[in-house]
Design a protein around this motif. Structure first.
Motif, PDB file in Angstrom:
ATOM      1  N   LYS A 216      43.976  47.713  23.689  1.00  0.00           N
ATOM      2  CA  LYS A 216      45.543  47.898  24.021  1.00  0.00           C
ATOM      3  C   LYS A 216      45.537  48.385  25.513  1.00  0.00           C
ATOM      4  CE  LYS A 216      49.880  50.169  22.820  1.00  0.00           C
ATOM      5  NZ  LYS A 216      50.703  51.036  22.044  1.00  0.00           N
ATOM      6  N   ASP A 217      44.800  48.995  26.152  1.00  0.00           N
ATOM      7  CA  ASP A 217      44.648  49.640  27.342  1.00  0.00           C
ATOM      8  C   ASP A 217      43.641  49.331  28.177  1.00  0.00           C
ATOM      9  OD1 ASP A 217      47.477  51.053  26.901  1.00  0.00           O
ATOM     10  OD2 ASP A 217      46.277  52.402  25.942  1.00  0.00           O
ATOM     11  N   PRO A 218      43.585  48.181  28.891  1.00  0.00           N
ATOM     12  CA  PRO A 218      42.339  47.701  29.347  1.00  0.00           C
ATOM     13  C   PRO A 218      42.044  48.578  30.694  1.00  0.00           C
ATOM     14  CG  PRO A 218      44.109  46.104  29.744  1.00  0.00           C
ATOM     15  CD  PRO A 218      44.698  47.077  28.955  1.00  0.00           C
ATOM     16  N   ASP A 219      40.975  48.626  31.012  1.00  0.00           N
ATOM     17  CA  ASP A 219      40.734  49.126  32.378  1.00  0.00           C
ATOM     18  C   ASP A 219      40.895  48.433  33.641  1.00  0.00           C
ATOM     19  OD1 ASP A 219      37.941  48.369  33.104  1.00  0.00           O
ATOM     20  OD2 ASP A 219      38.002  48.608  31.015  1.00  0.00           O
ATOM     21  N   GLU A 220      40.746  48.790  34.999  1.00  0.00           N
ATOM     22  CA  GLU A 220      41.146  47.704  35.830  1.00  0.00           C
ATOM     23  C   GLU A 220      39.775  46.691  36.098  1.00  0.00           C
ATOM     24  OE1 GLU A 220      43.581  46.325  38.710  1.00  0.00           O
ATOM     25  OE2 GLU A 220      43.930  47.885  37.196  1.00  0.00           O
ATOM     26  N   ALA A 221      38.812  47.377  35.703  1.00  0.00           N
ATOM     27  CA  ALA A 221      37.563  46.523  36.141  1.00  0.00           C
ATOM     28  C   ALA A 221      37.657  45.270  34.855  1.00  0.00           C
ATOM     29  CB  ALA A 221      36.160  47.198  35.997  1.00  0.00           C
ATOM     30  N   SER A 222      38.081  45.462  33.899  1.00  0.00           N
ATOM     31  CA  SER A 222      38.034  44.524  33.021  1.00  0.00           C
ATOM     32  C   SER A 222      39.426  43.458  33.205  1.00  0.00           C
ATOM     33  CB  SER A 222      38.260  45.048  31.432  1.00  0.00           C
ATOM     34  OG  SER A 222      37.540  45.923  30.987  1.00  0.00           O
ATOM     35  N   LEU A 223      40.524  44.086  33.673  1.00  0.00           N
ATOM     36  CA  LEU A 223      41.558  42.920  34.010  1.00  0.00           C
ATOM     37  C   LEU A 223      41.201  42.241  35.181  1.00  0.00           C
ATOM     38  CD1 LEU A 223      44.634  45.490  33.716  1.00  0.00           C
ATOM     39  CD2 LEU A 223      43.979  43.458  32.326  1.00  0.00           C
ATOM     40  N   ARG A 224      40.456  42.886  36.079  1.00  0.00           N
ATOM     41  CA  ARG A 224      40.077  42.179  37.345  1.00  0.00           C
ATOM     42  C   ARG A 224      39.000  40.999  36.857  1.00  0.00           C
ATOM     43  NH1 ARG A 224      35.924  43.345  42.096  1.00  0.00           N
ATOM     44  NH2 ARG A 224      36.282  41.865  43.580  1.00  0.00           N
ATOM     45  N   ALA A 225      38.140  41.318  35.822  1.00  0.00           N
ATOM     46  CA  ALA A 225      37.093  40.349  35.619  1.00  0.00           C
ATOM     47  C   ALA A 225      37.938  39.021  34.970  1.00  0.00           C
ATOM     48  CB  ALA A 225      36.147  40.970  34.527  1.00  0.00           C
ATOM     49  N   LEU A 226      39.075  39.461  34.210  1.00  0.00           N
ATOM     50  CA  LEU A 226      39.678  38.280  33.425  1.00  0.00           C
ATOM     51  C   LEU A 226      40.513  37.395  34.353  1.00  0.00           C
ATOM     52  CD1 LEU A 226      40.856  36.770  31.053  1.00  0.00           C
ATOM     53  CD2 LEU A 226      42.680  38.684  30.836  1.00  0.00           C
ATOM     54  N   ASP A 227      41.014  38.232  35.621  1.00  0.00           N
ATOM     55  CA  ASP A 227      41.797  37.563  36.504  1.00  0.00           C
ATOM     56  C   ASP A 227      40.779  36.777  37.211  1.00  0.00           C
ATOM     57  OD1 ASP A 227      44.389  37.212  38.073  1.00  0.00           O
ATOM     58  OD2 ASP A 227      43.132  37.939  39.644  1.00  0.00           O
ATOM     59  N   THR A 228      39.812  37.203  37.645  1.00  0.00           N
ATOM     60  CA  THR A 228      38.721  36.246  38.601  1.00  0.00           C
ATOM     61  C   THR A 228      38.391  35.221  37.729  1.00  0.00           C
ATOM     62  OG1 THR A 228      38.104  38.189  39.591  1.00  0.00           O
ATOM     63  CG2 THR A 228      36.565  36.418  39.808  1.00  0.00           C
ATOM     64  N   ALA A 229      37.987  35.240  36.378  1.00  0.00           N
ATOM     65  CA  ALA A 229      37.600  34.185  35.667  1.00  0.00           C
ATOM     66  C   ALA A 229      38.556  33.075  35.650  1.00  0.00           C
ATOM     67  CB  ALA A 229      37.346  34.580  34.056  1.00  0.00           C
TER      68      ALA A 229
END
Length: 419
Positions: A216-229
């Motif tokens: 439910k609450d992703p960390d910033e590194a995970s969100l950045r990985a998804l956005d970069t993907a």
């Protein structure tokens, strides 16, 4: 004394079929297809079986084909289409001349999409979905059975959104860009939540996360990985789905229909669905703790190892390299990263294959609480921006130019009517 008049000369230069084919960069059979379509005239060789062609006509057609960007690529006669969007060269790829990995790691998906469409960088770009489009798309998606694949959901959402847009047939640049900026967030908004409340605000990657991950609450590194993907996958030259989009756009299909054509192709296991196969392989390695028996079972069953070896790169896929680097900053991704490395090293004992972006996507989905099919969703949402870029480019070309000729190999007519 009068000047001597020059003797009359035969100024018409004739080419054989082979010479015409070489000048046009096509197969000899295609030369006769040009004749059947009225683009060339031919003359039978006196006393022979072949034909000759007017050199001026052939040269004019060759110049027109080069100008329109359609012809042979020089590598097996494959179709090549001139484009200013993506270049793949020397194990790197570029968006409008700028290193695509640098763009994806320094800018958001929305900013990279704007660059691809317009050649302008618009910091802080965000995409907003109209409420009417979201409502009709969600109703359509909610009516599908639970086992519907990601491409099914997105294709239905695209068609539904099209019905809510009375201006969809406007193919002007401003109208197509407006469609692009609303269609992509509509597709994300139409997807069902992954076990918790949908997020319908913020960057597109944050909204997509709530549709894919049980965390439910992703960390910033995970969100950045998804956005970069998403940004890394936005385009990759004339992949199969992109070619389908350009064919549709060549027939002047509206952007929703062109995107739907791409979604129809992306579902293939050798294209958008490849990351799902890599996810399942990765999960088997994690469960067994060793890649060797898993790889052996795959090969024994006659299956190709997913996530390894890209025909356009001699070394490691640059998209995989960039995504792996970001995943290394996520502690919970370490087991999946080690499993992926085990797969590459085990396979490399006999075949020097490098990781592709499909394996990197599998690490992302397997370590972030996502289903195996999540990689296909990420791929399709990301690539929609690239499809729009190619459709927009194709709208500026001659209509119906994407019309290759078939090489007929059936029985020669006339044949008797079947009884």
């Amino acid at each position: 004394m009068r000047d001597q008049e020059p003797a009359p000369q035969d100024t018409e230069r004739r080419l054989t079929t082979k010479e015409a084919a070489e000048l046009l960069g096509v197969k000899p059979e295609t030369v006769y297809a040009y004749v059947s379509r009225g683009q060339l005239s031919s003359r039978r060789v006196s006393g022979g079986r072949g034909s000759t062609f007017d050199a001026g006509e052939v040269e004019s057609l060759a110049r027109r084909n080069r100008r329109e960007g359609v012809g042979s690529s020089g590598s097996g006669g494959e179709l090549s289409v001139r484009t200013r969007i993506t270049l793949i060269e020397s194990d790197r790829y570029f968006f409008r001349g700028v290193d695509a990995v640098d763009l994806a790691t320094r800018h958001t998906y929305e900013e990279v999409a704007e660059w691809l469409w317009t050649g302008r960088m618009l910091p802080g770009s965000t995409f907003t979905a109209p409420s009417a489009s979201v409502a009709v798309a969600r109703r359509a998606v909610d009516a599908l059975p639970e086992h519907a694949a990601p491409a099914d959901l997105l294709r239905v959402a695209t068609i539904a959104a099209a019905t809510a847009d009375p201006l969809r047939f406007d193919l002007s640049e401003s109208a197509v860009l407006g469609t692009a900026r609303t269609l992509i967030p509509t597709l994300v908004a139409a997807l069902p939540p992954a076990g918790h409340r949908r997020r319908d605000e913020g960057p597109l990657a944050h909204r997509l996360w709530s549709r894919l991950s049980v965390h439910k609450d992703p960390d910033e590194a995970s969100l950045r990985a998804l956005d970069t993907a998403l940004a890394l996958l936005v385009d990759h030259d004339l992949a199969a789905s992109t070619l389908a989009v350009r064919v549709a756009a060549s027939a002047r299909a509206h952007p929703y229909a062109a995107v739907s054509a791409g979604l129809g192709v992306i579902e293939g296991p050798l294209h958008g669905a490849a990351s799902g196969h890599a996810h399942r392989l990765l999960q088997d390695v994690l469960d067994q703790g060793d890649a060797a028996p898993v790889i052996a079972d795959e090969l024994r069953a006659g299956r190709r190892i997913p996530g390894l070896g890209h025909r356009l790169y001699h070394g490691e896929d640059p998209r995989a390299r960039a995504l792996f680097a970001l995943l290394e900053q996520i502690p919970r991704a370490e087991p999946a990263l080690l499993a992926a490395r085990d797969i590459v090293e085990t396979t490399a004992r006999h075949a020097p294959l490098h990781a592709t972006v499909d394996l990197a996507l599998a690490v992302l989905t397997a370590s972030c609480g996502m289903a195996p099919s999540a990689g296909e969703t990420i791929f399709a949402v990301a690539r929609t921006a690239g499809w729009i870029a190619h459709a927009l480019e194709e709208y500026g070309e001659r209509p119906l130019r994407m019309r290759p000729s078939g090489l007929y190999t059936g029985p020669r007519p006339p044949q008797p009517l079947p009884e």
